[in-house]
Design a protein around this motif. Structure first.
Motif, PDB file in Angstrom:
ATOM      1  N   ARG A   1      -3.266  -7.474  14.024  1.00 34.92           N
ATOM      2  CA  ARG A   1      -1.904  -7.990  13.808  1.00 34.92           C
ATOM      3  C   ARG A   1      -1.268  -7.310  12.603  1.00 34.92           C
ATOM      4  N   LEU A   2      -0.002  -6.956  12.758  1.00 33.50           N
ATOM      5  CA  LEU A   2       0.800  -6.420  11.666  1.00 33.50           C
ATOM      6  C   LEU A   2       1.559  -7.582  11.042  1.00 33.50           C
ATOM      7  N   THR A   3       1.364  -7.799   9.748  1.00 32.86           N
ATOM      8  CA  THR A   3       2.019  -8.910   9.063  1.00 32.86           C
ATOM      9  C   THR A   3       2.596  -8.424   7.739  1.00 32.86           C
ATOM     10  N   GLY A   4       3.396  -9.272   7.141  1.00 33.31           N
ATOM     11  CA  GLY A   4       3.891  -9.003   5.797  1.00 33.31           C
ATOM     12  C   GLY A   4       4.709  -7.739   5.669  1.00 33.31           C
ATOM     13  N   VAL A   5       5.400  -7.331   6.729  1.00 33.22           N
ATOM     14  CA  VAL A   5       6.242  -6.137   6.625  1.00 33.22           C
ATOM     15  C   VAL A   5       7.381  -6.458   5.656  1.00 33.22           C
ATOM     16  N   ARG A   6       7.490  -5.639   4.633  1.00 39.77           N
ATOM     17  CA  ARG A   6       8.479  -5.900   3.589  1.00 39.77           C
ATOM     18  C   ARG A   6       9.170  -4.613   3.175  1.00 39.77           C
TER      19      ARG A   6
ATOM     20  N   ALA B   1       3.132  -3.266   4.241  1.00 36.96           N
ATOM     21  CA  ALA B   1       2.730  -4.138   5.351  1.00 36.96           C
ATOM     22  C   ALA B   1       1.232  -4.355   5.266  1.00 36.96           C
ATOM     23  N   ARG B   2       0.753  -5.319   6.039  1.00 32.12           N
ATOM     24  CA  ARG B   2      -0.680  -5.585   6.140  1.00 32.12           C
ATOM     25  C   ARG B   2      -1.088  -5.557   7.607  1.00 32.12           C
ATOM     26  N   VAL B   3      -2.319  -5.120   7.849  1.00 35.10           N
ATOM     27  CA  VAL B   3      -2.899  -5.146   9.190  1.00 35.10           C
ATOM     28  C   VAL B   3      -4.232  -5.866   9.088  1.00 35.10           C
TER      29      VAL B   3
ATOM     30  N   MET C   1      -6.023  -4.919   5.439  1.00 33.12           N
ATOM     31  CA  MET C   1      -5.698  -3.542   5.159  1.00 33.12           C
ATOM     32  C   MET C   1      -4.240  -3.469   4.697  1.00 33.12           C
ATOM     33  N   GLU C   2      -4.024  -2.896   3.521  1.00 39.61           N
ATOM     34  CA  GLU C   2      -2.694  -2.757   2.936  1.00 39.61           C
ATOM     35  C   GLU C   2      -2.119  -1.383   3.256  1.00 39.61           C
ATOM     36  N   LEU C   3      -0.864  -1.382   3.752  1.00 38.82           N
ATOM     37  CA  LEU C   3      -0.180  -0.137   4.102  1.00 38.82           C
ATOM     38  C   LEU C   3       1.007   0.084   3.175  1.00 38.82           C
ATOM     39  N   LEU C   4       1.252   1.348   2.836  1.00 36.66           N
ATOM     40  CA  LEU C   4       2.413   1.767   2.062  1.00 36.66           C
ATOM     41  C   LEU C   4       3.142   2.817   2.893  1.00 36.66           C
TER      42      LEU C   4
ATOM     43  N   ASP D   1      -4.564   0.844   1.167  1.00 36.85           N
ATOM     44  CA  ASP D   1      -5.666   1.365   1.984  1.00 36.85           C
ATOM     45  C   ASP D   1      -5.227   2.600   2.752  1.00 36.85           C
ATOM     46  N   VAL D   2      -3.962   2.601   3.198  1.00 37.42           N
ATOM     47  CA  VAL D   2      -3.405   3.749   3.918  1.00 37.42           C
ATOM     48  C   VAL D   2      -1.972   3.968   3.443  1.00 37.42           C
ATOM     49  N   VAL D   3      -1.668   5.210   3.110  1.00 38.18           N
ATOM     50  CA  VAL D   3      -0.305   5.623   2.790  1.00 38.18           C
ATOM     51  C   VAL D   3       0.212   6.393   3.999  1.00 38.18           C
ATOM     52  N   ILE D   4       1.387   6.005   4.473  1.00 42.69           N
ATOM     53  CA  ILE D   4       2.005   6.658   5.620  1.00 42.69           C
ATOM     54  C   ILE D   4       3.297   7.319   5.149  1.00 42.69           C
ATOM     55  N   HIS D   5       3.435   8.636   5.449  1.00 45.72           N
ATOM     56  CA  HIS D   5       4.644   9.387   5.089  1.00 45.72           C
ATOM     57  C   HIS D   5       5.191  10.008   6.371  1.00 45.72           C
ATOM     58  N   ALA D   6       6.449   9.673   6.700  1.00 41.75           N
ATOM     59  CA  ALA D   6       7.049  10.111   7.954  1.00 41.75           C
ATOM     60  C   ALA D   6       7.913  11.366   7.818  1.00 41.75           C
ATOM     61  N   GLY D   7       7.522  12.279   6.945  1.00 37.45           N
ATOM     62  CA  GLY D   7       8.125  13.604   6.913  1.00 37.45           C
ATOM     63  C   GLY D   7       9.324  13.785   6.005  1.00 37.45           C
TER      64      GLY D   7
END
Length: 167
Positions: A154-159, A148-150, A1-4, A30-36
């Motif tokens: 496991r959370l991996t590839g945080v860049r 990042a990837r999940v 799962m790819e995160l942005l 796969d998921v876009v996260i926006h922290a406000g």
């Protein structure tokens, strides 16, 4: 799962639009996260339209329309990890302890507000991530966002990605 991961877009106050590099990644994540701190509802509409899945909160600069559409804190299980998203976590000093106490059930907390990228671990378990801002670098050398990837819990590839300066 790819995160942005992004935060503090402040459109159209700090920039006219999201950077093309970031926009290109939105439909592929796969998921876009926006922290406000969106500031305008048009950016929320755009990300809702282009994202496969959006996990987002409002920030301190967001008015009634955004606050009526978004929570203050958002939660989701992604790839076997418990994620939370919040805009503000307070001062950098003591952040790990405060967040571990406030969010004991989480594995990953994404936050914004400071425009300062952050990646740390609290209590040896809670990963804290702030992607900075893709549109308002303030005193940082670059505007930024994270990927990042999940997988398998496991959370991996945080860049952290630095965006080119606009002329």
């Amino acid at each position: 799962m790819e995160l942005l991961l992004m935060s503090d877009t402040h459109l159209p106050k700090r920039a006219k639009a999201l950077p093309p590099e970031l926009l290109d990644r939105v439909p592929r994540a796969d998921v876009v996260i926006h922290a406000g701190d969106w500031v305008d509802a048009a950016t929320l509409d755009l990300l809702e339209e282009r994202s496969r899945r959006l996990l987002a909160v409002y920030g301190n600069n967001d008015g009634p329309e955004l606050r009526s559409r978004l929570p203050e804190v958002a939660y989701a299980e992604l790839g076997g990890l418990r994620f939370g998203v919040v805009h503000e976590t307070g001062a950098a000093q003591g952040r790990e302890r405060r967040c571990a106490e406030r969010f004991p059930e989480l594995d990953v907390l994404v936050f914004g507000h400071s425009h300062v990228p952050w990646d740390s671990t609290a209590d040896g378990r809670l990963r804290l991530l702030n992607p900075g801002s893709p549109t308002d670098r303030r005193r940082q050398p670059h505007c930024t966002y994270m990927t990042a990837r999940v997988a398998e819990g496991r959370l991996t590839g945080v860049r952290l990605h630095a965006l080119p300066r606009r002329v």
